[in-house]
Design an enzyme around this catalytic site. Structure first.
Site, PDB file in Angstrom:
ATOM      1  N   ARG A 197       9.730  -2.531  -4.463  1.00 14.83           N
ATOM      2  CA  ARG A 197       8.801  -3.234  -3.561  1.00 14.83           C
ATOM      3  C   ARG A 197       9.347  -4.595  -3.137  1.00 14.83           C
ATOM      4  O   ARG A 197       9.208  -5.004  -1.985  1.00 14.83           O
ATOM      5  CB  ARG A 197       7.446  -3.403  -4.266  1.00 14.83           C
ATOM      6  CG  ARG A 197       6.410  -4.110  -3.428  1.00 14.83           C
ATOM      7  CD  ARG A 197       5.010  -3.831  -3.922  1.00 14.83           C
ATOM      8  NE  ARG A 197       4.840  -4.196  -5.324  1.00 14.83           N
ATOM      9  CZ  ARG A 197       4.245  -5.312  -5.740  1.00 14.83           C
ATOM     10  NH1 ARG A 197       3.751  -6.152  -4.874  1.00 14.83           N
ATOM     11  NH2 ARG A 197       4.131  -5.580  -7.019  1.00 14.83           N
ATOM     12  N   MET A 243      -2.462  -1.225   2.909  1.00 13.70           N
ATOM     13  CA  MET A 243      -2.906  -0.755   1.604  1.00 13.70           C
ATOM     14  C   MET A 243      -1.836  -0.869   0.520  1.00 13.70           C
ATOM     15  O   MET A 243      -1.690   0.010  -0.323  1.00 13.70           O
ATOM     16  CB  MET A 243      -3.414   0.695   1.720  1.00 13.70           C
ATOM     17  CG  MET A 243      -4.510   0.868   2.759  1.00 13.70           C
ATOM     18  SD  MET A 243      -5.897  -0.272   2.570  1.00 13.70           S
ATOM     19  CE  MET A 243      -6.899   0.655   1.451  1.00 13.70           C
ATOM     20  N   ASN A 263      -6.357 -11.439   4.896  1.00 11.84           N
ATOM     21  CA  ASN A 263      -6.694 -10.030   4.665  1.00 11.84           C
ATOM     22  C   ASN A 263      -8.170  -9.821   4.976  1.00 11.84           C
ATOM     23  O   ASN A 263      -8.987 -10.708   4.740  1.00 11.84           O
ATOM     24  CB  ASN A 263      -6.429  -9.689   3.191  1.00 11.84           C
ATOM     25  CG  ASN A 263      -6.769  -8.245   2.852  1.00 11.84           C
ATOM     26  OD1 ASN A 263      -6.448  -7.319   3.611  1.00 11.84           O
ATOM     27  ND2 ASN A 263      -7.417  -8.033   1.723  1.00 11.84           N
ATOM     28  N   HIS A 266     -11.317  -7.461   3.844  1.00 15.52           N
ATOM     29  CA  HIS A 266     -11.674  -6.579   2.728  1.00 15.52           C
ATOM     30  C   HIS A 266     -13.111  -6.095   2.915  1.00 15.52           C
ATOM     31  O   HIS A 266     -14.009  -6.899   3.202  1.00 15.52           O
ATOM     32  CB  HIS A 266     -11.529  -7.333   1.403  1.00 15.52           C
ATOM     33  CG  HIS A 266     -11.771  -6.455   0.212  1.00 15.52           C
ATOM     34  ND1 HIS A 266     -10.847  -5.508  -0.214  1.00 15.52           N
ATOM     35  CD2 HIS A 266     -12.838  -6.331  -0.608  1.00 15.52           C
ATOM     36  CE1 HIS A 266     -11.337  -4.864  -1.260  1.00 15.52           C
ATOM     37  NE2 HIS A 266     -12.541  -5.340  -1.523  1.00 15.52           N
ATOM     38  N   ASP A 290      -3.270 -14.474  -1.845  1.00 16.00           N
ATOM     39  CA  ASP A 290      -2.431 -15.076  -2.886  1.00 16.00           C
ATOM     40  C   ASP A 290      -1.748 -13.946  -3.666  1.00 16.00           C
ATOM     41  O   ASP A 290      -1.765 -12.791  -3.234  1.00 16.00           O
ATOM     42  CB  ASP A 290      -3.245 -16.044  -3.776  1.00 16.00           C
ATOM     43  CG  ASP A 290      -4.310 -15.331  -4.587  1.00 16.00           C
ATOM     44  OD1 ASP A 290      -4.321 -14.080  -4.618  1.00 16.00           O
ATOM     45  OD2 ASP A 290      -5.143 -16.036  -5.202  1.00 16.00           O
ATOM     46  N   GLY A 327      -2.610 -12.404  -6.299  1.00 13.25           N
ATOM     47  CA  GLY A 327      -3.483 -11.455  -6.979  1.00 13.25           C
ATOM     48  C   GLY A 327      -4.005 -10.369  -6.047  1.00 13.25           C
ATOM     49  O   GLY A 327      -3.601 -10.265  -4.884  1.00 13.25           O
TER      50      GLY A 327
HETATM   51  C1  GAR Z   1     -10.751  -1.583   6.716  1.00 13.60           C
HETATM   52  O1  GAR Z   1     -12.081  -1.220   6.404  1.00 13.60           O
HETATM   53  C2  GAR Z   1     -10.256  -2.663   5.774  1.00 13.60           C
HETATM   54  O2  GAR Z   1     -11.268  -3.543   5.354  1.00 13.60           O
HETATM   55  C3  GAR Z   1      -9.765  -1.836   4.617  1.00 13.60           C
HETATM   56  O3  GAR Z   1      -9.128  -0.742   5.222  1.00 13.60           O
HETATM   57  C4  GAR Z   1      -9.806  -0.409   6.437  1.00 13.60           C
HETATM   58  C5  GAR Z   1      -8.781  -0.248   7.522  1.00 13.60           C
HETATM   59  O4  GAR Z   1      -9.379   0.257   8.676  1.00 13.60           O
HETATM   60  N1  GAR Z   1      -8.858  -2.590   3.807  1.00 13.60           N
HETATM   61  C6  GAR Z   1      -8.848  -2.538   2.480  1.00 13.60           C
HETATM   62  O5  GAR Z   1      -9.580  -1.812   1.837  1.00 13.60           O
HETATM   63  C7  GAR Z   1      -7.834  -3.448   1.811  1.00 13.60           C
HETATM   64  N2  GAR Z   1      -8.149  -3.629   0.430  1.00 13.60           N
HETATM   65  P1  GAR Z   1      -8.568   0.290  10.056  1.00 13.60           P
HETATM   66  O6  GAR Z   1      -7.199   0.922   9.770  1.00 13.60           O
HETATM   67  O7  GAR Z   1      -9.378   1.170  10.947  1.00 13.60           O
HETATM   68  O8  GAR Z   1      -8.433  -1.108  10.569  1.00 13.60           O
END
Ligand code: GAR
Length: 209
Positions: free
Chosen positions: A66, A91, A108, A110, A142, A144
């Protein structure tokens, strides 16, 4: 005034990327200059290409680990002089080196009210926990997992039916407003980290209105 140069990282469908392209790209000095993904077949890449935005693919399988993948991605973004990196459904956890290189320049979105339900499947976590209220958070990244300082949040009532599709639709609707709003505020220089407490972020209300 020189453009505010935005990069977006996305792994999936890219509806948040689409909201950024529709609401911000090419307006008020904001330009989306790069869209990167860890998935070669991410629909987000097609959305970027349709908008004439350069794309890059950084698959884990193509690198030793990574850290090396993220180093290549960081160099690609650095060469494009990006002012802000937006994780819009990206992701993967970013390496600490990547986060340090772009300290306070990564945000980000969330799908929960952090610090509740960090990590994967935040919507499923909220439903399984029996939460009555969940929501959307936009935060700085950050080292985490979903632990950086919070920029904007909006609460959403869990529907009486507890229907996942209905809740997800509402979360997406809110995300598509909140994420562009946060980016607009950062681009306008209206977001400041509290020097006394780096967890706290102040937003200039005058610039918001
Ligand atoms: C969104 O709901 C975003 O909040 C989530 O993935 C989805 C992407 O949707 N992100 C996470 O869960 C990150 N931890 P999209 O591809 O249609 O924008």
């Amino acid at each position: 005034m020189s453009a505010f140069r935005l990069a977006v990282l996305a792994s999936g469908t890219g509806t948040n990327l689409q909201a950024i392209l529709d609401l911000l790209h090419g307006r008020d000095g904001v330009e989306v200059v790069a869209v990167g993904s860890n998935k070669r077949d991410a629909q987000a890449l097609e959305r970027a290409s349709s908008a004439g935005v350069e794309t890059g693919v950084f698959c884990g399988a193509d690198y030793a680990d990574r850290a090396q993948r993220d180093a290549a991605m960081a160099d690609w973004l650095g060469e494009r002089n990006v002012d802000l990196i937006v994780l819009a459904g990206y992701m993967e956890l970013l390496s600490p080196e990547f986060v340090r290189r772009f300290r306070n320049r990564i945000v980000n979105v969330h799908p929960a009210l952090l610090p509740s339900f960090p990590g994967l499947d935040a919507v499923g976590q909220a439903l399984a926990h029996g939460a009555r209220v969940t929501g959307v958070t936009v935060h700085l990244v950050d080292e985490g997992v979903d632990s950086g300082p919070i920029l904007l949040q909006r609460a959403i009532k869990v529907p009486y039916t507890r229907d996942r599709a209905e809740l997800e639709e509402e979360i997406h609707r809110v995300e598509h407003e909140l994420l562009p709003e946060a980016i607009r505020l950062i681009a306008a220089g209206a977001v400041h980290i509290d020097p006394k407490n780096p967890r706290v972020v102040h937003v200039d209300v005058e610039t918001r209105e």
